[in-house]
Design a protein around this motif. Sequence first.
Motif, PDB file in Angstrom:
ATOM      1  N   ALA A  16       0.831  -1.206   0.000  1.00 24.53           N
ATOM      2  CA  ALA A  16       0.000   0.000   0.000  1.00 24.53           C
ATOM      3  C   ALA A  16       0.867   1.259   0.000  1.00 24.53           C
ATOM      4  CB  ALA A  16      -0.947  -0.002   1.198  1.00 24.53           C
ATOM      5  N   GLU A  17       2.005   1.218   0.647  1.00 27.24           N
ATOM      6  CA  GLU A  17       2.936   2.352   0.647  1.00 27.24           C
ATOM      7  C   GLU A  17       3.396   2.652  -0.779  1.00 27.24           C
ATOM      8  OE1 GLU A  17       4.712   5.460   2.192  1.00 27.24           O
ATOM      9  OE2 GLU A  17       3.936   4.003   3.638  1.00 27.24           O
ATOM     10  N   LEU A  18       3.662   1.616  -1.548  1.00 30.40           N
ATOM     11  CA  LEU A  18       4.071   1.792  -2.938  1.00 30.40           C
ATOM     12  C   LEU A  18       2.909   2.316  -3.785  1.00 30.40           C
ATOM     13  CD1 LEU A  18       6.234  -1.436  -3.332  1.00 30.40           C
ATOM     14  CD2 LEU A  18       6.998   0.892  -2.796  1.00 30.40           C
ATOM     15  N   ILE A  19       1.710   1.842  -3.501  1.00 27.24           N
ATOM     16  CA  ILE A  19       0.523   2.346  -4.200  1.00 27.24           C
ATOM     17  C   ILE A  19       0.316   3.824  -3.869  1.00 27.24           C
ATOM     18  CG2 ILE A  19      -1.982   2.137  -4.462  1.00 27.24           C
ATOM     19  CD1 ILE A  19      -1.595  -0.896  -3.796  1.00 27.24           C
ATOM     20  N   VAL A  45       4.858  -3.545  -8.620  1.00 29.77           N
ATOM     21  CA  VAL A  45       3.833  -2.506  -8.598  1.00 29.77           C
ATOM     22  C   VAL A  45       4.184  -1.530  -9.709  1.00 29.77           C
ATOM     23  CG1 VAL A  45       2.748  -0.664  -7.247  1.00 29.77           C
ATOM     24  CG2 VAL A  45       3.501  -2.760  -6.102  1.00 29.77           C
ATOM     25  N   SER A  46       3.265  -1.366 -10.665  1.00 31.54           N
ATOM     26  CA  SER A  46       3.527  -0.441 -11.769  1.00 31.54           C
ATOM     27  C   SER A  46       2.342   0.499 -11.932  1.00 31.54           C
ATOM     28  CB  SER A  46       3.805  -1.202 -13.066  1.00 31.54           C
ATOM     29  OG  SER A  46       2.710  -1.997 -13.417  1.00 31.54           O
ATOM     30  N   ASP A  47       2.645   1.695 -12.414  1.00 31.09           N
ATOM     31  CA  ASP A  47       1.594   2.688 -12.630  1.00 31.09           C
ATOM     32  C   ASP A  47       1.835   3.432 -13.932  1.00 31.09           C
ATOM     33  OD1 ASP A  47       3.081   5.272 -12.260  1.00 31.09           O
ATOM     34  OD2 ASP A  47       3.333   4.564 -10.211  1.00 31.09           O
ATOM     35  N   THR A 136       7.688   1.485 -12.469  1.00 33.94           N
ATOM     36  CA  THR A 136       7.523   0.088 -12.058  1.00 33.94           C
ATOM     37  C   THR A 136       8.551  -0.216 -10.981  1.00 33.94           C
ATOM     38  OG1 THR A 136       6.727  -0.602 -14.226  1.00 33.94           O
ATOM     39  CG2 THR A 136       7.635  -2.323 -12.805  1.00 33.94           C
ATOM     40  N   ILE A 137       8.083  -0.743  -9.872  1.00 30.11           N
ATOM     41  CA  ILE A 137       8.939  -1.185  -8.771  1.00 30.11           C
ATOM     42  C   ILE A 137       8.835  -2.703  -8.729  1.00 30.11           C
ATOM     43  CG2 ILE A 137       9.393  -1.056  -6.285  1.00 30.11           C
ATOM     44  CD1 ILE A 137       9.304   1.747  -7.270  1.00 30.11           C
TER      45      ILE A 137
END
Length: 164
Positions: A16-19, A45-47, A136-137
């Motif tokens: 959630a921290e990454l989001i 996690v990618s956005d 992207t992480i």
Amino acid sequence: MPKLGRAGYSTGEAIAELIDNSVDARIPGEFLTVKIRINRDYIEVSDDGSGMDEKTAANSLRLAYSTKKNQLGEYGLGLKTACQSLGEKFSIMTKKEGTEEEYYLEFDEKEWLEKGDWKEHKLELFSSEKNKRGTTIKIEKLKIKYYDPLVTILKKVFSERFGP
């Protein structure tokens, strides 16, 4: 840096921290897409948010460094603490729209402990299509125990946290 991973995050809180960072990177007036991939080997996690320029990407692994004001990631610790709590190695691939430069950084806990020198830390540059953007992480060498119901549990956690 490795001690940050002992901050006491649950798996859901760390992701959630990454989001939250993705939410901070959203482009006003546009929908934000965040994709999460979880399996036994890695978490990703990618956005499609604003991405980072060279300076921001280069500073993204500096402790307590942030240019954000009045946003979720204002203190500059979340990325590092979340990634370190989930795995021993993580990478960042990021690109701003309208540029051809895409930046890649990598943190490997074992390598860092052996060298302990940030001068060895490299920001790699790649060419990319201009209309691509986002970050992207990818977290590898997981410290968490993966089990099949984990994805279902995380979907519930994220729907409660991010649904509103």
